[in-house]
Design a protein around this motif. Structure first.
Motif, PDB file in Angstrom:
ATOM      1  N   CYS A  47       0.868  -1.159   0.077  1.00  0.00           N
ATOM      2  CA  CYS A  47      -0.102  -0.051   0.108  1.00  0.00           C
ATOM      3  C   CYS A  47       0.817   1.144   0.039  1.00  0.00           C
ATOM      4  N   HIS A 297       2.008   5.271  -6.120  1.00  0.00           N
ATOM      5  CA  HIS A 297       0.542   5.145  -5.775  1.00  0.00           C
ATOM      6  C   HIS A 297      -0.166   4.850  -6.955  1.00  0.00           C
ATOM      7  N   GLU A 314      -8.640   1.006  -3.530  1.00  0.00           N
ATOM      8  CA  GLU A 314      -7.691   0.452  -4.120  1.00  0.00           C
ATOM      9  C   GLU A 314      -6.959   0.892  -5.077  1.00  0.00           C
ATOM     10  N   VAL A 317      -4.528   3.372  -3.817  1.00  0.00           N
ATOM     11  CA  VAL A 317      -3.490   3.049  -2.563  1.00  0.00           C
ATOM     12  C   VAL A 317      -2.917   1.691  -2.848  1.00  0.00           C
ATOM     13  N   ALA A 318      -3.490   1.035  -3.825  1.00  0.00           N
ATOM     14  CA  ALA A 318      -2.662  -0.360  -4.068  1.00  0.00           C
ATOM     15  C   ALA A 318      -1.586  -0.250  -5.179  1.00  0.00           C
ATOM     16  N   PRO A 337      -0.107  -7.007   4.824  1.00  0.00           N
ATOM     17  CA  PRO A 337      -0.076  -5.663   4.136  1.00  0.00           C
ATOM     18  C   PRO A 337       1.301  -4.979   4.636  1.00  0.00           C
ATOM     19  N   LEU A 382      -3.568   4.159   6.622  1.00  0.00           N
ATOM     20  CA  LEU A 382      -3.651   4.641   5.273  1.00  0.00           C
ATOM     21  C   LEU A 382      -4.013   6.399   5.819  1.00  0.00           C
ATOM     22  N   ARG A 403      -5.966  -0.765   6.373  1.00  0.00           N
ATOM     23  CA  ARG A 403      -6.150  -1.912   5.595  1.00  0.00           C
ATOM     24  C   ARG A 403      -5.433  -3.279   6.243  1.00  0.00           C
ATOM     25  N   LYS A 408     -10.819  -3.210   4.791  1.00  0.00           N
ATOM     26  CA  LYS A 408     -10.715  -1.569   4.809  1.00  0.00           C
ATOM     27  C   LYS A 408     -11.455  -0.841   5.441  1.00  0.00           C
TER      28      LYS A 408
END
Length: 482
Positions: A47, A297, A314, A317-318, A337, A382, A403, A408
């Motif tokens: 993340c 990001h 997602e 942030v993923a 994570p 986050l 998360r 989340k």
């Protein structure tokens, strides 16, 4: 695994985890990155703690959470007092080199700040980029055909020839082949701006994408429902041309041309990753080098009616995170994570250093070497800490969330206390289409996630205010904003 392998980190900008071939995106072909993932280790839940360019780079370079320095979404200047990742790895006996975008010095984006063209042509002084022996960098540009960079302490910038992605990879490969010291291992960090907008790529690559037919969007994308686009998404430099901010339909019309450019930029990165890997092989370095490929990001790409980044979904942030090379277990996958702040400790660990202390930080190097299971952790933080630009998202309110591998939870608010906003079961609902935050059947889960958020805020020394929620008392909230 050798105790001191060479380290090559390739950091790209705005590439969401899902937009790669092996990750299942049908619109893109990335055989070289797919090979890295197949032959290396892959993080399922990496993340970007604060999904914006500047905060990510701050945390990567320092290992500290952005809230610890109240880092803005844009415009933060790294203090000369900060100990950098370059210094920490150099302490392990490494030669260090930096190529590409820095984005931790200029006032671009703030009132009275530099323009993009000025920022690219303004040197970053050594005091503010400590830790890198070889410097082939620039602050930022966001123009892929007009990039200038500085070599070491030269006062005059050099023009990067050709398309930016190609030129920066060329500089990195030249360092590996001709400029690295031969008497010690090296740490090279290559930071390219693609696939950040404007979504410009070589014409033949864009045409190849177009020849495959209409793009196939994610299930949470409805182009006609897009309600927000940041200025860089609809500027005149994009394939879709200049859109009218007051008429969102012009943004809708530009969506597919821009996304074709986005995917074309990713394919250019993939092509150059293949070239970089061949350089390591021809130089006899593949057996004692670790390569990390990651992004700062993601890109929303129309998901949830949004374009750009800086959101808790997602697609924002993923990030992809792949580790390949000397001693890295082939085909290993990590569901634990991982946060931006972990990258500092993990890279120092890969360089042979001891775990670096820091609130909330974890070292994944032992897992990557196959020496230990992933660190014990249930959730990562986050956050969006601060926005200085009126009219941009989260200027008046900010958010914090957690998360886990499966869930989340995000709160949104101000000093009166952030309130529950989002709750998703990512296993049952990977596209985040069903918000469970007000679902009576999910009240127990919501209470557990809110408690987990409080615990993570405490662990990371964040004084963020929370309103009472799900049986938990208020946390540092005031009666009214003042």
């Amino acid at each position: 695994m050798t105790r001191h392998p060479n380290l090559v980190v390739v950091l790209v900008d705005q590439l969401r985890r899902h937009a790669l071939g092996f990750a299942g995106d049908p619109n893109v072909r990335t055989p070289n990155i797919d090979r890295l993932a197949a032959e290396g280790a892959w993080f399922d839940a990496a993340c970007s703690s604060y999904p914006a360019c500047v905060p990510f780079r701050f945390s990567l370079m320092t290992g500290e959470y952005a809230h610890s320095r109240n880092v803005l979404g844009i415009g933060h200047r790294l203090s000369p007092a900060e100990r950098t990742l370059g210094e920490a790895v150099r302490e392990q006996g490494y030669a260090t080199a930096y190529v590409g975008k820095w984005h931790l010095y200029s006032s671009y984006g703030l009132t009275g700040g530099l323009t993009l063209s000025q920022a690219c042509r303004t040197p970053v002084p050594r005091s503010h980029r400590r830790g890198f022996d070889a410097w082939r960098g620039f602050e930022l540009r966001n123009d892929f055909h007009d990039t200038w960079y500085f070599r070491d302490d030269e006062a005059t910038p050099r023009r990067l020839e050709g398309y930016q992605t190609h030129g920066l990879f060329d500089l990195a490969e030249t360092y590996i082949a001709d400029e690295r010291p031969r008497d010690r291992p090296f740490f090279l960090l290559l930071s390219v701006e693609a696939p950040h907008p404007p979504f410009t790529a070589p014409a033949e690559r864009v045409e190849a994408i177009a020849q495959r037919g209409p793009l196939r969007t994610r299930p949470n994308v409805d182009v006609g429902a897009i309600r927000f686009a940041p200025p860089e998404w609809y500027g005149p430099g994009n394939p879709g041309g200049a859109a009218d901010r007051s008429d969102i339909k012009t943004v809708h019309a530009a969506f597919e041309p821009n996304m074709r450019g986005y995917y074309a930029m990713i394919e250019e990165i993939d092509d150059r990753m293949g070239s970089l890997m061949r350089t390591l092989e021809t130089q006899g370095l593949a057996e004692n080098t670790v390569v990390l490929f990651l992004s700062d990001h993601g890109e929303l790409g129309g998901s949830h009616g949004l374009l750009g980044k800086a959101e808790p979904w997602e697609e924002s942030v993923a990030i992809p995170l792949i580790a390949w090379g000397a001693g890295i277990a082939k085909g290993a996958r990590c569901a634990t994570p991982l946060a931006t702040e972990d990258l500092f400790a993990t890279l120092v660990g890969l360089a042979g250093g001891s775990p670096e202390p820091g609130p909330g930080r974890r070292d994944f190097a032992p897992w990557l070497r196959g020496d230990a299971p992933p660190p014990d952790r249930e959730a990562v933080l986050l956050e969006f800490v601060a926005e200085a630009r009126p009219g941009r998202g989260y200027f008046d309110r900010t958010w914090r969330g957690v998360r886990t591998a499966r869930h989340k939870y995000v709160t949104l608010g101000d000093r009166t206390g952030a309130r529950p906003w989002l709750l998703f079961d990512l296993e049952a609902d990977p596209y985040e289409l069903r918000n469970l935050v007000d679902d009576a059947g999910s009240a127990e889960l919501a209470a557990r996630m809110h408690g987990l958020l409080v615990a993570v805020l405490d662990e990371t020394e964040d004084d963020y205010a929370l309103a009472p929620a799900f049986g938990h008392p208020a946390r540092r909230a005031v009666a009214e904003a003042s």
